[in-house]
Design an enzyme around this catalytic site. Structure first.
Site, PDB file in Angstrom:
ATOM      1  N   ASP A   1       0.797  -1.232   0.000  1.00 51.45           N
ATOM      2  CA  ASP A   1       0.000   0.000   0.000  1.00 51.45           C
ATOM      3  C   ASP A   1       0.828   1.280   0.000  1.00 51.45           C
ATOM      4  O   ASP A   1       0.287   2.354   0.244  1.00 51.45           O
ATOM      5  CB  ASP A   1      -0.940   0.003   1.211  1.00 51.45           C
ATOM      6  CG  ASP A   1      -0.196   0.050   2.540  1.00 51.45           C
ATOM      7  OD1 ASP A   1       1.000  -0.309   2.570  1.00 51.45           O
ATOM      8  OD2 ASP A   1      -0.811   0.446   3.544  1.00 51.45           O
ATOM      9  N   GLU A   2       2.112   1.195  -0.307  1.00 53.70           N
ATOM     10  CA  GLU A   2       2.949   2.396  -0.211  1.00 53.70           C
ATOM     11  C   GLU A   2       4.139   2.283  -1.151  1.00 53.70           C
ATOM     12  O   GLU A   2       4.695   1.206  -1.340  1.00 53.70           O
ATOM     13  CB  GLU A   2       3.432   2.558   1.229  1.00 53.70           C
ATOM     14  CG  GLU A   2       4.150   3.848   1.509  1.00 53.70           C
ATOM     15  CD  GLU A   2       4.443   4.016   2.995  1.00 53.70           C
ATOM     16  OE1 GLU A   2       4.725   5.151   3.410  1.00 53.70           O
ATOM     17  OE2 GLU A   2       4.396   3.022   3.741  1.00 53.70           O
TER      18      GLU A   2
END
Length: 346
Positions: free
Chosen positions: A94-95
């Site tokens: 997610d990053e």
């Protein structure tokens, strides 16, 4: 991404929208892997024991994680990144860091690129993302948390040093609880305090991290965004609030660590052959136990099986367990594409 796992579950199940959601196990020894913003308002956060989370938020809804779904969405988002730059360094599902200095759209303003990317992510997935924009990785990371959820924040070269000076060092990316406590004992509680220390002082007390701390205290971070970075190992560990004496709470405590390291491998298409379990006891003595398998692990279930094999023999322990960690090594880039289901033998 904003509360990624929990937001996916709320998106896919309308009944969960607007409700406090925890991804993880509701079992007595369970641990929260991710929490929605509604749950965070009650003080529920990742790595928190489920019992504590339920006490803080009686209406908390637990949902089992679906990593294949999260991975598919992550790849979808990665495709959007690739429309703007090939220089992408994923940190997890997610990053990621993006270097848009030279971008495929020929856009001159980084904040506009971030706005476009966030809008495209929402249009494609129905999920919100936040962005930090700055002139180096450390400040971009720090900026990314300033206007969450669904926002972005810019730190310019002019205001970067002042931003760092005013920030508590415990909020610095890369400064964990143990390092923050050590800094506190040395009289370092803010970026300004850190900036006041000489590089010799920082090297004396923090070793090879000293020059890095010296730089970031001044808003300086010369690390490049490294696409397709292959690490030698990836690991995570956690110190428990109370010493653990039995297998079940130890296994539950390891689950978010397993999720974290597997998520990194998923995001970066990396396979791993060696699993290492780290155990630190109440008297601060520690041991490690490792197992190497013939082909890279293909699923999180395979990793969990190896961890169970390594963990079971240490119980019952001769003294309480204060810390557990799991790491993966013998990493292979792209190795997961041709993997087959692996069954492990005792």
């Amino acid at each position: 991404m904003d509360a990624f796992y929990a937001s996916v579950e709320q998106r896919d199940n309308p009944e969960l929208r607007g409700r406090p959601v925890a991804v993880g196990s509701a079992a007595a020894r369970g641990v929260v892997a991710a929490a929605s913003y509604e749950a965070r308002a009650f003080g529920v956060f990742s790595a928190m024991p489920s019992v504590t989370a339920q006490r803080k938020c009686p209406d908390l809804v637990f949902v089992r994680p679906r990593f294949e779904v999260y991975k598919a969405i992550s790849l979808q988002i990665r495709g959007i990144f690739a429309e703007y730059t090939p220089v992408i360094e994923p940190l997890s599902l997610d990053e990621a860091y993006l270097d848009v200095t030279e971008n495929l759209k020929g856009m001159a303003i980084a904040t506009e690129i971030a706005e476009e990317i966030r809008a495209k992510i929402f249009g494609a997935t129905g999920l919100t993302a936040s962005a930090g924009i700055s002139y180096n990785k450390f400040l971009a990371k720090m900026a990314s948390g300033q206007n969450k959820p669904n926002g972005q924040f810019l730190i310019t070269p002019k205001n970067g040093p002042l931003f760092v000076e005013q920030l508590p060092v415990k909020k610095f990316h890369g400064v964990g609880p143990a390092t923050a406590e050590k800094m506190r004992r040395l009289g370092i509680e803010t970026g300004a305090d850190l900036k006041s220390k000489s590089i010799e002082f920082l090297v004396e007390h923090f070793g090879k991290s000293g020059p890095y701390f010296y730089g970031i205290a001044r808003g300086i971070d010369n690390r490049e965004v490294k696409p397709n970075r292959v690490r030698k190992s990836v690991g995570a560990e956690d110190t428990f609030s109370q010493d653990i004496q039995s297998f079940e709470p130890a296994r539950e405590g390891l689950q978010p660590l397993i999720d974290k390291v597997w998520g990194y491998c998923e995001a970066n298409d990396i396979g791993a052959k060696t699993v290492t379990l780290k155990v630190k006891y109440a008297d601060f003595t520690q041991i490690t136990r490792s197992k190497t398998v013939p082909v890279p692990l293909s699923t999180i279930a395979d990793l969990e099986e190896v961890v169970d094999l390594l963990l079971a023999p240490i119980f019952p322990p001769h003294k309480g367990v204060r810390l557990l960690g799991v790491s993966l090594s013998s990493l292979e880039s792209g190795g997961r594409e041709t993997m087959h289901q692996l069954r492990l033998e005792l």
